[in-house]
Design a protein around this motif. Structure first.
Motif, PDB file in Angstrom:
ATOM      1  N   LEU A 176       0.636  -1.348   0.040  1.00 28.68           N
ATOM      2  CA  LEU A 176       0.188   0.104   0.473  1.00 28.68           C
ATOM      3  C   LEU A 176       0.673   1.212  -0.386  1.00 28.68           C
ATOM      4  CD1 LEU A 176      -2.974  -1.183   2.585  1.00 28.68           C
ATOM      5  CD2 LEU A 176      -3.321  -0.285   0.398  1.00 28.68           C
ATOM      6  N   TYR A 177       2.036   1.383   0.779  1.00 32.49           N
ATOM      7  CA  TYR A 177       2.943   2.041   1.032  1.00 32.49           C
ATOM      8  C   TYR A 177       3.482   2.963  -0.346  1.00 32.49           C
ATOM      9  CZ  TYR A 177       6.499   5.750   2.726  1.00 32.49           C
ATOM     10  OH  TYR A 177       7.435   6.363   2.491  1.00 32.49           O
ATOM     11  N   ILE A 178       3.979   1.546  -1.407  1.00 31.38           N
ATOM     12  CA  ILE A 178       4.374   1.799  -2.421  1.00 31.38           C
ATOM     13  C   ILE A 178       3.852   2.204  -3.460  1.00 31.38           C
ATOM     14  CG2 ILE A 178       6.139   1.151  -3.669  1.00 31.38           C
ATOM     15  CD1 ILE A 178       7.055  -0.995  -1.789  1.00 31.38           C
ATOM     16  N   ASN A 179       2.515   1.917  -3.563  1.00 31.79           N
ATOM     17  CA  ASN A 179       1.070   2.228  -4.509  1.00 31.79           C
ATOM     18  C   ASN A 179       1.000   3.785  -4.075  1.00 31.79           C
ATOM     19  OD1 ASN A 179       1.786   0.126  -6.623  1.00 31.79           O
ATOM     20  ND2 ASN A 179       1.124  -1.064  -4.716  1.00 31.79           N
ATOM     21  N   GLN A 180       0.837   4.604  -3.191  1.00 32.20           N
ATOM     22  CA  GLN A 180       0.452   5.518  -2.597  1.00 32.20           C
ATOM     23  C   GLN A 180       0.161   6.577  -3.961  1.00 32.20           C
ATOM     24  OE1 GLN A 180       0.814   7.056   1.053  1.00 32.20           O
ATOM     25  NE2 GLN A 180       2.881   6.177   0.907  1.00 32.20           N
ATOM     26  N   PRO A 181      -0.958   7.394  -4.194  1.00 32.19           N
ATOM     27  CA  PRO A 181      -0.500   8.004  -5.210  1.00 32.19           C
ATOM     28  C   PRO A 181      -0.243   9.424  -5.366  1.00 32.19           C
ATOM     29  CG  PRO A 181      -3.019   7.310  -4.289  1.00 32.19           C
ATOM     30  CD  PRO A 181      -1.679   6.262  -4.107  1.00 32.19           C
TER      31      PRO A 181
ATOM     32  N   LEU B 295       2.748  -8.190  -7.768  1.00 32.83           N
ATOM     33  CA  LEU B 295       2.747  -7.660  -8.986  1.00 32.83           C
ATOM     34  C   LEU B 295       2.364  -5.920  -9.166  1.00 32.83           C
ATOM     35  CD1 LEU B 295       2.901  -9.159 -11.745  1.00 32.83           C
ATOM     36  CD2 LEU B 295       0.517  -9.341 -11.761  1.00 32.83           C
ATOM     37  N   GLY B 296       1.388  -5.175  -7.959  1.00 35.51           N
ATOM     38  CA  GLY B 296       1.071  -4.316  -8.604  1.00 35.51           C
ATOM     39  C   GLY B 296       2.561  -3.250  -8.311  1.00 35.51           C
ATOM     40  N   VAL B 297       3.585  -3.969  -7.186  1.00 37.83           N
ATOM     41  CA  VAL B 297       4.123  -3.336  -6.388  1.00 37.83           C
ATOM     42  C   VAL B 297       5.210  -2.603  -8.255  1.00 37.83           C
ATOM     43  CG1 VAL B 297       6.533  -3.244  -5.405  1.00 37.83           C
ATOM     44  CG2 VAL B 297       4.201  -3.008  -3.964  1.00 37.83           C
ATOM     45  N   THR B 298       5.812  -3.983  -8.445  1.00 34.69           N
ATOM     46  CA  THR B 298       6.624  -4.456  -9.453  1.00 34.69           C
ATOM     47  C   THR B 298       5.745  -3.567 -11.190  1.00 34.69           C
ATOM     48  OG1 THR B 298       5.443  -6.365 -11.017  1.00 34.69           O
ATOM     49  CG2 THR B 298       7.162  -6.078  -9.362  1.00 34.69           C
ATOM     50  N   LEU B 299       4.379  -3.397 -10.967  1.00 36.25           N
ATOM     51  CA  LEU B 299       4.426  -1.912 -12.375  1.00 36.25           C
ATOM     52  C   LEU B 299       3.999  -0.484 -11.906  1.00 36.25           C
ATOM     53  CD1 LEU B 299       0.723  -4.294 -12.932  1.00 36.25           C
ATOM     54  CD2 LEU B 299       2.725  -4.088 -14.598  1.00 36.25           C
ATOM     55  N   VAL B 300       5.082  -0.343 -10.742  1.00 31.90           N
ATOM     56  CA  VAL B 300       4.592   0.743 -10.505  1.00 31.90           C
ATOM     57  C   VAL B 300       6.439   1.716 -11.317  1.00 31.90           C
ATOM     58  CG1 VAL B 300       6.089   2.554  -8.925  1.00 31.90           C
ATOM     59  CG2 VAL B 300       4.352   0.655  -7.534  1.00 31.90           C
ATOM     60  N   PRO B 301       5.575   2.779 -12.258  1.00 28.07           N
ATOM     61  CA  PRO B 301       6.689   2.974 -12.817  1.00 28.07           C
ATOM     62  C   PRO B 301       8.163   3.643 -12.370  1.00 28.07           C
ATOM     63  CG  PRO B 301       5.115   4.645 -12.605  1.00 28.07           C
ATOM     64  CD  PRO B 301       5.317   3.433 -11.784  1.00 28.07           C
TER      65      PRO B 301
ATOM     66  N   GLU C  10      14.631   0.998 -10.472  1.00 30.30           N
ATOM     67  CA  GLU C  10      14.450   0.321  -9.463  1.00 30.30           C
ATOM     68  C   GLU C  10      14.247  -0.127  -8.523  1.00 30.30           C
ATOM     69  OE1 GLU C  10      18.252   1.703  -6.459  1.00 30.30           O
ATOM     70  OE2 GLU C  10      16.926   3.613  -7.323  1.00 30.30           O
ATOM     71  N   VAL C  11      12.381   0.404  -8.159  1.00 32.21           N
ATOM     72  CA  VAL C  11      11.460  -0.489  -7.941  1.00 32.21           C
ATOM     73  C   VAL C  11      11.329  -1.769  -8.582  1.00 32.21           C
ATOM     74  CG1 VAL C  11       8.997  -0.708  -7.312  1.00 32.21           C
ATOM     75  CG2 VAL C  11      10.364   1.449  -6.463  1.00 32.21           C
ATOM     76  N   ARG C  12      11.086  -1.449  -9.725  1.00 30.92           N
ATOM     77  CA  ARG C  12      11.211  -3.297 -10.158  1.00 30.92           C
ATOM     78  C   ARG C  12      12.260  -4.343 -10.454  1.00 30.92           C
ATOM     79  NH1 ARG C  12       8.148  -0.175 -16.148  1.00 30.92           N
ATOM     80  NH2 ARG C  12       6.222  -0.101 -14.804  1.00 30.92           N
ATOM     81  N   ASN C  13      13.185  -3.130 -10.661  1.00 29.95           N
ATOM     82  CA  ASN C  13      14.426  -4.471 -10.918  1.00 29.95           C
ATOM     83  C   ASN C  13      14.600  -5.466  -8.881  1.00 29.95           C
ATOM     84  OD1 ASN C  13      15.628  -4.192 -12.492  1.00 29.95           O
ATOM     85  ND2 ASN C  13      16.717  -2.652 -12.479  1.00 29.95           N
TER      86      ASN C  13
ATOM     87  N   SER D 221      -5.794  -7.292 -14.682  1.00 31.67           N
ATOM     88  CA  SER D 221      -6.795  -7.088 -13.878  1.00 31.67           C
ATOM     89  C   SER D 221      -5.981  -4.975 -13.250  1.00 31.67           C
ATOM     90  CB  SER D 221      -7.186  -6.453 -12.692  1.00 31.67           C
ATOM     91  OG  SER D 221      -6.606  -7.840 -11.776  1.00 31.67           O
ATOM     92  N   LEU D 222      -4.727  -5.429 -13.297  1.00 30.71           N
ATOM     93  CA  LEU D 222      -3.801  -4.855 -13.269  1.00 30.71           C
ATOM     94  C   LEU D 222      -3.560  -3.599 -14.248  1.00 30.71           C
ATOM     95  CD1 LEU D 222      -1.290  -6.362 -10.942  1.00 30.71           C
ATOM     96  CD2 LEU D 222      -3.352  -4.671 -10.068  1.00 30.71           C
ATOM     97  N   VAL D 223      -3.147  -4.686 -15.170  1.00 28.83           N
ATOM     98  CA  VAL D 223      -2.857  -3.581 -16.660  1.00 28.83           C
ATOM     99  C   VAL D 223      -4.518  -2.770 -17.489  1.00 28.83           C
ATOM    100  CG1 VAL D 223      -2.171  -4.460 -18.888  1.00 28.83           C
ATOM    101  CG2 VAL D 223      -1.019  -4.950 -17.927  1.00 28.83           C
ATOM    102  N   SER D 224      -5.056  -3.716 -16.905  1.00 28.64           N
ATOM    103  CA  SER D 224      -6.145  -2.482 -17.302  1.00 28.64           C
ATOM    104  C   SER D 224      -6.764  -1.168 -17.192  1.00 28.64           C
ATOM    105  CB  SER D 224      -7.639  -3.626 -16.566  1.00 28.64           C
ATOM    106  OG  SER D 224      -7.234  -4.610 -17.530  1.00 28.64           O
ATOM    107  N   GLU D 225      -6.143  -1.268 -14.788  1.00 27.41           N
ATOM    108  CA  GLU D 225      -6.291  -0.375 -14.335  1.00 27.41           C
ATOM    109  C   GLU D 225      -5.115   1.138 -15.093  1.00 27.41           C
ATOM    110  OE1 GLU D 225      -6.083  -0.966 -11.143  1.00 27.41           O
ATOM    111  OE2 GLU D 225      -6.892  -2.493 -10.298  1.00 27.41           O
ATOM    112  N   GLY D 226      -4.592   0.895 -15.805  1.00 24.37           N
ATOM    113  CA  GLY D 226      -3.644   0.922 -16.232  1.00 24.37           C
ATOM    114  C   GLY D 226      -2.318   1.079 -15.674  1.00 24.37           C
ATOM    115  N   LYS D 227      -2.221   0.082 -15.308  1.00 25.79           N
ATOM    116  CA  LYS D 227      -0.376   0.550 -14.984  1.00 25.79           C
ATOM    117  C   LYS D 227       0.493  -1.067 -15.975  1.00 25.79           C
ATOM    118  CE  LYS D 227      -1.933  -0.072  -9.927  1.00 25.79           C
ATOM    119  NZ  LYS D 227      -1.902  -0.369  -8.672  1.00 25.79           N
ATOM    120  N   GLY D 228       1.439  -0.256 -15.774  1.00 24.19           N
ATOM    121  CA  GLY D 228       2.312  -1.464 -17.294  1.00 24.19           C
ATOM    122  C   GLY D 228       2.655  -0.953 -17.964  1.00 24.19           C
ATOM    123  N   ASP D 229       4.092  -1.150 -19.100  1.00 22.09           N
ATOM    124  CA  ASP D 229       3.788  -0.795 -19.987  1.00 22.09           C
ATOM    125  C   ASP D 229       5.214  -1.785 -20.877  1.00 22.09           C
ATOM    126  OD1 ASP D 229       6.439  -0.423 -18.254  1.00 22.09           O
ATOM    127  OD2 ASP D 229       6.228   1.457 -17.914  1.00 22.09           O
ATOM    128  N   GLU D 230       5.219  -0.979 -22.100  1.00 26.31           N
ATOM    129  CA  GLU D 230       6.768  -2.584 -22.822  1.00 26.31           C
ATOM    130  C   GLU D 230       7.843  -2.000 -22.319  1.00 26.31           C
ATOM    131  OE1 GLU D 230       7.663  -4.208 -26.104  1.00 26.31           O
ATOM    132  OE2 GLU D 230       5.455  -3.455 -25.683  1.00 26.31           O
TER     133      GLU D 230
END
Length: 1790
Positions: A1034-1039, A1092-1098, A1101-1104, A1137-1146
């Motif tokens: 929840l912390y990492i995904n805060q707007p 998975l939601g955390v890895t989709l944060v743009p 370094e977070v993804r790595n 569901s996560l990609v449909s919410e607008g998360k993730g990219d190429e």
């Protein structure tokens, strides 16, 4: 040499600088630059707009600014030394600039112009602030208030963050506590919303703001020609009275000031206007009195040397019209008062008539411009204004006071003004023929008749005079003057003085005498010492004449002056009263020394009656509060004088009177006079011995509280405790100063005894006596107010001990209805914390344990939470301010030990209630979340912010067991999670949110080691770890932490201050995960989705950090289960569901694949792992394409549908996810319905229908479907499918479904439904024959280039066009969906360079369907309506032709070398289907020789002729054979002009036949077709001869002539017998077509056949450069139009009204995937040859039922036997509809 700059760090470009010199920095005017180095007149640095580009620029172009350098953040930050508001305006305007432009782009024009206006205002206000040296402090504050209001407005409307401010400047969150920051946010939000709720007591606590109106008389434009007096004052129209003195300006006959020293400086300052006054209906009134002749234009009335004061005119200006304007301006503003005149009898009320707009009672003189004045509104204390504005000290500004007293009368304000109004009079005519011209002369005289000099003031701005003569009303015996005069008589001259009014008649004869005829008088003070009362007085008029002398006033002073004095005066020989004449005056006294109250006067003069002191003191309670506060200083002086005179006798009475006066000031009406009391105590109080008696009386009152039954007077004493102590302390100070500290020990003992008495009162525990409880409440309310006074006499520790011992003695008071004793105690503690005493660290060490004890009790029992939060807020605010200078570690330790746990429990309880209220009411309770939750959260954060490693270590050591520790850790993790889930702080509170995140992160880092130490290995606790991981996710995904969504300037500020807190938390999360070892398996699959939601944060370094965790999960599940199915299933489900919410990219897709494949490569299970990663990668490709398309507008419907089909296929065929498959069927069907693609919607929904069986098995509710049996769901879907096929006019596809339903209804003996479905089936047959249907166009589309989505990239499709859509329109639509694409202008296959380029290329051309139902098309008697359907539906093969010449081109006959390259495209699925386009599965390429091309063209034309002739033979239309005529003419004319001849020359030549032996059959076939065309034409001409109209006979004759020529040209053709040539290969009616092309346009007569192709849909083959549509007009449309006379009008809605009620019919439908294996099995039976419209009654029910199985199920139930319709039964009742695929006889529908 370049050197680093020391002070020159910041500057602004004052010129634009551009240069071609290398290494220079381009600058724009006004751009801010940061300077790094300096060398010989040049600076080196960078612009604040482009910090990454450094360069040099000349020093002369830069204006240097003062600045400071801070080292916060990774780089040095240069901060300009400017006003904080100016800095904020500058940065905010830069941030608004880009957002403002976007408003115009997004068509928010209204807001665009509003923001532009506000930006202009801000720039002007900023300019004024930078020149603030010319402004007063109040003006600066007002200016900043305006600036911040506009900044907040713009930030709110532009979606920016709320800025917390203190004193109009942004606060530094590091310098204040979190609680204070929360309060500032609330305050700023209330200011923005302009609806802050003001507390009544708080308003009264503040001193009222004084307002001052500055008036400058600039000119008087009326040309009177005489001297004049202009009187200006403020008038309240609602109450009908003046509220100010008058401002007098004397003008000469030219309109200028008579006093030359006042030229251009005619100023008046109307002072002491309160807030209440500003809300009045105020008007500025200006009256003009001229001084000259009696009548201005009559020179005969009186001699010229005699001058009279005469009324001229009046002007009025409404303040309500100008108050708002002058309040906002910081400078003067001009206004015009138009001057009006009236009849003199209405003069006294002319201003009221003007205000009421009674225009009949006044008029305006010609060319009247009136008075021109300027106004300016000032605020604040007058003395401060004078200090800041030196010109106010000059004598040119007349200070004009209010009538009466201001809101606050400070000690030392001496005033003694009597305001007199000459109201009116009633006088006798006195034998005159006309009324008198009466003038009143006013004198103030002593008792001996001497005139008091200079005590008459006509108006501010002029000097006082000793005599005043009123203006004269012409010929009026009942004059009404209403002339106000101020009499500033000295107090010592007030007693014994009197007023005398002399009345004279002003003659207008030659001498102009003023004859005295009477007088009136009144004394100023009565015999009892009171002054003239404030009211209207009717005075007697005494007769006299010009010879009368007043040298002996006693002669008339002994007479009665009015009715009230009739008994006092006796008869007089000198003066005789005129009984018919009276004179009225009105008086109002404004005096701080004289009173009209007898009791108050008796108190002030108590020494004259010393024996009545007791009675005088007791009567003080009956004096009005207004009189007491007016003479507050005199009353207090009198009381203490009495006390000093006789303490023993009058001490208690004086004490009671003092308590009464003190408590009077507690009244809200007089609350602001407390400042007067404070000033008196510190500056004017002189009772050095009073403290002894005050302490004695106070102690006696305390001790009496336990015995007295009535305690009203004791409670009054307790309420006055604050000021009693102030008097005690001040008295002791005076005594100590006078005696050098004598009796100090005695004083300390008395104070200690007094505190013992206080503790005795508060410790009384008498629950049955409510009066005692109220006394205790009074003590507790007043107790904290005495701390500051005690600090003057005692040390901090001593006072703290006094307070602690008192607070400790507080008993557990019982609750009384309407009174919460707990709240009273807590309020006393709150005021203790807010006191100055608590700000000393020494006192906090003593008092803090007591305060924490009471807070703990209240929080534990969840009582008085709002008050508790207030106490905590004050507590943490003090600790924060103290921590800046000293260590507060011990205090924080005490708070942590006492309150941390109970604070967490309180927050959890509040949040739980908030969530329950939200669930019940549908919205969150504002009271709970905003007020209580926000307060306590800020308090908790304040505490955690002060905690260090030492505090956490002590905290952990205090836990007695792991269970207690677990409970604490769970609480704090839960509170942190709720902070982020419940959104305690609004979204625009970004400063608060960021600080909260920083504190949470710091706390997590402190507590993580203790969690690792206590809850891993054998002590592993799933709940603790799960709570921790949920918090971290929840912390990492805060707007508020997503830096990518912030503006560049905001992102830079946040990063410099906090860094990227997401990365820090991610490292913590990964570290904790790595320490779990074998316990990781407990979080599979539960934490896969959150991780998975955390890895989709743009953030790379977070993804790595996080992506390798999935490898870890796969590895641990592989170890335990031998596979990683759970990881695979969960990852795929959550990814959608996560990609449909607008998360993730190429980039994420590539990184995900790279990292996991690298990790998996080292594992033994790498094959399955690689396969899984590949599948997930392909899924992400499709999901990203789908999301990108879904973001678009409706114009890209094809792209959306293509993405959905792509996903749908993937879920069905590759990963076998049934639920996701069905969901996307839904989405695709909805898209089709929205686009009105009803046929495609039906085929999409059919996929789900095919998954269901005719079972009674119950299935669960799903999506929009209720829980029902499978039979009912399938029946409802079937009806929906039939309805959609009907709307799409594809009745042939709906008829088998009707038969399917009919079979089910028949097997269930549901005859009503069976009847309905049979009727519907029959209606569909009628629709097929009678309704018009358009023949669609088909287009081949190729997408080439790497810029296309994956599902389109380098692929080709065939698309079914919309109705009436031709190639040009289709091409336009496709380019609209792909605006970046380039249209390719040739049909050739693109090369590899185009396929791999980073661009988009689209290749479009029309194609022709190749029907599969050839048998139906070859039957001559099958109606054209039926054939047309099979030509364009259920088609998988499409072709297009390209003509070319092989070998040398024959110039005489091009047909000899004209070849056709025929490309056939085979689709993966037939059209129509679940999409309007399908991918080309493969392509076939063949070449047609010139002979084969000729055969196909002639055969196609023959078929067309036969169809048309058959139609006219059967229908016999009258007067409608134009189509037949034109067709025959086109064929015959083309043949005569060389068409067939060219074929004969090319293919019947002996050389050709000898060289092409292999084509002998085709040559024979062509000859037969030519002869067949002749025979057909002959039949057609015969029919034409029978039907032609007589007027068209010449045309028929021409046709016959040309036909004979054609026939003769053929010579002896082949026999018409079928045995003369081999059997012909059956070819599609429109299989071979030749395009018109410029190269072959004149090749021969045969191509001219295509000139009339519009009538039959025949078209030449495609050329390489022509992309026209393959159909100029729909042949079916033409054929259908021929049936117009017999067409029936049917309506689909009418047919659907025949539907019987559905059994449990759902409201919506479900859809499914596309797969060849499941596509339309219900149509397989249609290939059966036995197509008879009947049902076999001899078949048993068991023969109609077969068993089949399904590989999919929608729930956990199983199927045993499924009832379906056997193929042999379906074939009996099947209509001629197109088969989908070949099936064997007896194959079931499922």
């Amino acid at each position: 040499m370049w050197t680093l700059t020391d002070d020159e760090k910041l500057g602004v470009a004052i010129f634009t600088f551009r240069s071609c010199v290398p290494h220079t920095l381009t600058l724009e005017l006004g751009e801010t630059v940061h300077i790094v180095e300096k060398c010989d007149g040049w600076f080196r640095g960078f612009s604040s707009r482009r910090s990454n580009i450094k360069g040099i620029f000349p020093c002369s172009y830069i204006h240097l600014k003062k600045c400071t350098v801070t080292t916060k953040g990774p780089d040095k930050v240069v901060v300009p030394v400017e006003d904080g508001v100016v800095i904020e305006v500058t940065s905010t305007l830069r941030e608004w600039a880009s957002l403002w432009k976007q408003l115009y782009v997004r068509h928010k024009v209204d807001l665009f112009f509003k923001v532009a206006h506000v930006m202009s205002e801000l720039m002007e206000l900023r300019r004024q602030l930078t020149e603030a040296s010319q402004l007063t402090q109040q003006q600066k504050r007002d200016l900043k208030r305006h600036v911040t209001a506009r900044l907040d407005w713009g930030n709110e409307h532009l979606g920016l963050d709320l800025v917390p401010r203190k004193e109009f400047e942004m606060v530094d969150e590091n310098q204040i506590s979190v609680s204070d920051l929360y309060k500032l946010h609330l305050s700023s939000r209330n200011n923005v919303q302009q609806n802050s709720q003001k507390n009544g007591v708080g308003d009264l606590c503040r001193l009222p703001v004084a307002h001052h109106l500055l008036i400058n008389l600039k000119s008087f434009t009326n040309n009177i020609g005489e001297d004049s007096d202009v009187f200006i004052w403020l008038y309240d129209s609602r109450e009908g009275k003046s509220i100010s003195e008058k401002f007098l300006v004397r003008l000469n006959k030219n309109g200028g000031a008579k006093n030359p020293e006042k030229l251009d400086r005619l100023w008046a300052l109307f002072t002491d206007l309160s807030n209440k006054d500003m809300k009045r209906e105020l008007h500025i009134v200006a009256q003009v009195i001229r001084t000259g002749r009696m009548l201005p234009n009559d020179h005969k009335k009186g001699p010229p040397h005699v001058r009279y004061r005469r009324p001229y005119g009046c002007g009025v200006l409404a303040m309500c019209d100008v108050l708002q304007t002058i309040s906002e301006l910081k400078e003067e503003r001009d206004f015009v008062l138009k001057v009006y005149m009236c009849n003199e009898s209405e003069w006294y009320q002319i201003h009221e008539n003007i205000i009421r707009k009674s225009s009949t009672k006044y008029s305006a003189p010609g060319n009247n411009y009136g008075l021109i004045i300027s106004l300016q509104l000032l605020h604040g204390d007058l003395e401060e204004l004078r200090r800041e504005n030196k010109w106010l000290l000059s004598g040119s500004v007349a200070v004009t006071r209010k009538l009466g007293f201001p809101d606050v009368i400070m000690p030392g304000d001496m005033r003694n003004d009597l305001y007199l109004t000459l109201e009116r009079g009633e006088f006798e005519r006195g034998g005159k023929s006309v009324p008198k011209n009466i003038e009143v002369a006013l004198y103030v005289l002593y008792a001996d008749g001497e005139i008091v000099q200079d005590c008459i003031n006509l108006g501010c701005g002029e000097t006082n005079v000793s005599e005043h003569r009123s203006f004269v009303l012409y010929h009026n015996n009942s004059p009404r003057w209403s002339e106000a005069i101020k009499l500033p008589i000295p107090i010592d001259q007030f007693r014994g003085s009197h007023l005398r009014f002399e009345f004279r008649h002003c003659s207008t004869k030659d001498k102009g005498d003023k004859k005295l005829f009477g007088f009136s008088f009144t004394p100023l003070m009565r015999d009892d010492g009171t002054t003239l009362s404030d009211q209207s007085h009717e005075l007697f008029v005494y007769k006299c004449d010009e010879n009368t002398t007043f040298c002996n006033p006693s002669l008339y002073l002994a007479l009665a002056c009015c009715k009230d004095h009739l008994n006092l005066g006796g008869p007089s020989v000198a003066f005789q009263r005129s009984t018919r004449e009276t004179f009225w005056i009105c008086t109002q006294l404004s005096s701080t020394k004289l009173t009209q109250n007898v009791d108050l006067l008796a108190l002030l003069k108590w020494k004259t009656h010393p024996d009545r002191v007791g009675d005088i003191l007791s009567r003080l309670r009956h004096v009005s509060g207004e009189e007491i506060v007016k003479f507050l200083q005199d009353i207090l002086d009198t009381l203490f004088n009495i006390l000093d005179d006789n303490t023993d006798k009058y001490g208690p009475l004086v004490f009671q009177s003092l308590v009464f006066v003190i408590n009077l000031l507690r009244d809200g009406k007089y609350f602001h006079f407390r400042a007067v009391m404070d000033t008196y105590i510190h500056k004017h109080f002189a009772g050095a011995l009073a403290y002894k008696e005050l302490i004695r009386c106070l102690k006696w009152s305390m001790e009496r509280s336990a015995e007295a039954t009535r305690q009203d007077h004791i409670q009054d004493v307790m309420l006055a405790l604050e000021y009693l102590f102030k008097f005690i302390v001040q008295s002791r100070s005076l005594y100590s100063r006078a005696t050098c500290g004598m009796e100090e020990d005695q004083f300390r003992r008395s104070i200690q005894e007094l505190f013992q008495s206080i503790r005795f009162v508060v410790s009384l525990d008498r629950p049955t006596c409510e009066t005692v409880i109220f006394t205790q409440v009074a003590v507790l309310n007043s107790f904290p107010a005495i701390f500051d006074e005690l600090l003057h006499m005692f040390s901090v520790q001593e006072v703290a001990e006094f307070v602690r011992s008192t607070l400790v003695s507080l008993p557990s008071m019982p609750e009384i209805p309407g009174l919460s004793m707990g709240a009273v105690k807590l309020q006393s503690i709150a005021r203790t914390v807010d006191s100055r005493l608590f700000s000393f660290q020494e006192s906090r060490q003593i008092l803090l344990p007591v305060v924490l004890h009471h807070l703990h009790l209240h929080l534990k029992h969840q009582k008085e939470l709002i008050m508790c939060s207030g106490v905590l807020t004050s507590l943490f605010s003090i600790i924060k301010s103290s921590s800046l200078d000293a260590s507060v570690q011990e205090e924080v330790d005490m708070i942590v030990e006492s309150l941390l746990d109970v604070l967490l429990q309180t927050l959890l309880s509040i949040m739980s209630k908030s969530q329950s209220q939200e669930a019940v009411r549908g919205h969150r309770c504002l009271q709970c979340t905003a007020e209580i939750s926000g307060e306590f959260v800020s308090c908790l954060l304040s505490l955690l912010r002060h905690m260090t490693d030492v505090h956490f270590q002590h905290l952990m050591e205090n836990f007695q067991s792991k269970e207690v520790l677990k409970e604490f850790v769970m609480k704090i993790w839960c509170v942190f999670r709720n902070l982020m889930k419940l959104s305690i702080f609004p979204r625009d509170w970004n400063v608060m949110r960021l600080l909260t995140s920083h504190i949470i992160l710091t706390t997590v880092k402190h507590l993580a080691p203790f969690q690792l130490k206590n809850f891993v290995g054998a002590d592993f606790d799933f709940k603790v770890w799960s709570s921790y991981f949920s918090l971290a996710v929840l912390y990492i995904n805060q707007p508020s932490l997503q830096l990518e969504n912030m503006t560049p300037s905001k992102r830079r500020k946040v990063f410099n201050k906090y860094g990227d807190m997401r990365v820090t938390m991610t490292y913590e999360l990964f570290s904790m995960w790595q320490n779990l070892s074998e316990n990781k398996i407990h979080f599979i699959p539960g934490m896969i989705g959150p991780f998975l939601g955390v890895t989709l944060v743009p953030e790379v370094e977070v993804r790595n950090i996080m992506i390798p965790i999935f490898h870890d999960m796969m590895d641990w599940e592989q170890r335990k289960n031998g596979n990683f199915k759970q990881v695979e299933a969960e990852l795929i489900d959550k990814l959608d569901s996560l990609v449909s919410e607008g998360k993730g990219d190429e980039n994420y897709r590539e990184l995900f694949t790279l990292l996991l494949l690298e990790k998996i490569e080292q594992e033994t299970w790498r094959e399955t792992g690689n396969s899984f990663v590949t599948s997930v990668t392909r899924l992400m490709e499709r999901l990203l394409d789908y999301r990108d398309c879904a973001k678009g507008d409706e114009i890209i419907e094809n792209k959306k549908m293509g993405c959905t089909v792509n996903l749908l296929n993937f879920y069905k065929s590759e990963i076998n996810k049934e639920e996701m498959y069905i969901r996307y069927i839904h989405k695709l069907c909805d898209m089709h319905l929205q686009a009105e693609n009803y046929t495609e919607a039906a085929f999409t929904l059919l996929l789900y229908w095919e998954l269901l069986h005719w079972d009674e098995r119950p299935i669960k509710d799903f999506l929009h479907y209720p829980a029902q049996s499978e039979w009912h769901r399938k029946e409802a879907l079937c009806r929906k499918l039939i309805h959609y096929f009907n709307k799409g006019k594809c009745w042939e596809f709906g008829i088998p479904l009707c038969r399917e339903l009919a079979f089910q209804y028949e097997s269930l003996y549901d005859y009503p439904s069976l009847s309905w479905i049979r009727k519907l089936e029959a209606a569909y047959f009628d629709h097929i024959m009678e309704h018009q249907r358009l023949e669609p166009e088909f287009f081949r589309v190729g997408f080439y280039g790497r810029k296309f989505p994956f599902f389109l990239r380098n692929k080709e499709f065939v698309c079914r066009g919309h109705d009436y859509e031709r190639l040009e329109a289709f091409q336009q639509r496709m380019l609209g969906e792909f605006p970046q694409a380039i249209a390719m202008q040739h049909p050739n296959q693109p090369d590899e360079a185009i396929r791999q380029c980073d661009a988009q290329y689209i290749q479009i051309y029309a194609v022709t369907p190749v029907p599969e139902a050839l048998g139906i098309l070859q039957l001559d008697r099958v109606p054209e309506q039926i054939k047309s359907f099979y030509r364009f539906n259920n088609v998988r093969r499409f072709r297009y032709d390209r003509p070319f010449h092989k070998g040398p081109k024959d110039r005489d006959n091009e047909f000899k070398s004209l070849w056709i390259e025929r490309t056939t495209l085979i689709l993966a699925h037939p059209l129509p289907g679940i999409s309007r386009w399908f991918e080309v599965e493969r392509r076939e390429l063949v070449e047609l020789s010139p002979l084969e091309n000729a055969v196909s063209v002639v055969e196609s034309k023959n078929r067309e002729l036969r169809t048309l002739i058959t139609y006219y033979q059967l229908k016999h239309p009258h007067n409608n054979i134009n189509l037949l005529s034109m067709t025959l003419n086109g064929v015959v004319d083309a043949a005569v002009n060389g068409g067939i001849t060219r074929y004969q020359e090319a293919f019947f030549d002996n050389d050709y036949i000898s060289n092409h032996h292999q084509d002998i059959d085709k040559i024979t076939q062509l000859k037969h077709l030519m002869q067949e065309q002749v025979d057909t034409l002959e039949s057609g001409l015969a029919l034409h001869d029978r039907l032609v109209h007589p007027e068209m006979r010449p045309l028929h004759k021409k046709l016959m002539d040309q036909f004979h020529v054609m026939k003769s040209s053929l010579g002896h053709g082949p026999t018409t017998s079928d045995q003369a040539y081999p059997t012909r290969q059956i070819v599609s009616p429109e299989g071979f077509k030749v395009h018109r092309h410029s190269d072959v346009g004149n090749a021969g007569n045969l191509l001219i056949l295509a000139e009339n192709e519009d009538f039959f849909g025949i078209q030449a083959n495609h050329s390489s450069s022509n992309f026209s549509s393959n159909h100029s007009a729909s042949s079916h449309l033409i054929a259908s139009s021929l049936w117009t006379n017999k067409e029936k009008s049917r309506n689909n809605r009418e047919m659907m009204m025949l539907l019987p009620p559905l059994r449990e019919r759902p409201n919506s439908i479900m859809y499914q995937n596309l797969s060849e294996s499941v596509q339309r099995p219900f149509l397989h039976h249609l290939n059966s040859p036995a197509c008879k419209p009947r049902s076999d009654p001899n078949l048993s029910f068991t023969e109609k039922v077969v068993s089949t199985s399904s590989s999919w199920s929608l729930d956990s139930g199983t199927r045993e036997v499924v009832t379906v319709l056997p193929a042999h039964i379906a074939s009996i009742s099947a209509p001629p509809v197109p088969p989908r695929s070949a099936v064997q006889h007896g194959q079931s529908l499922s």
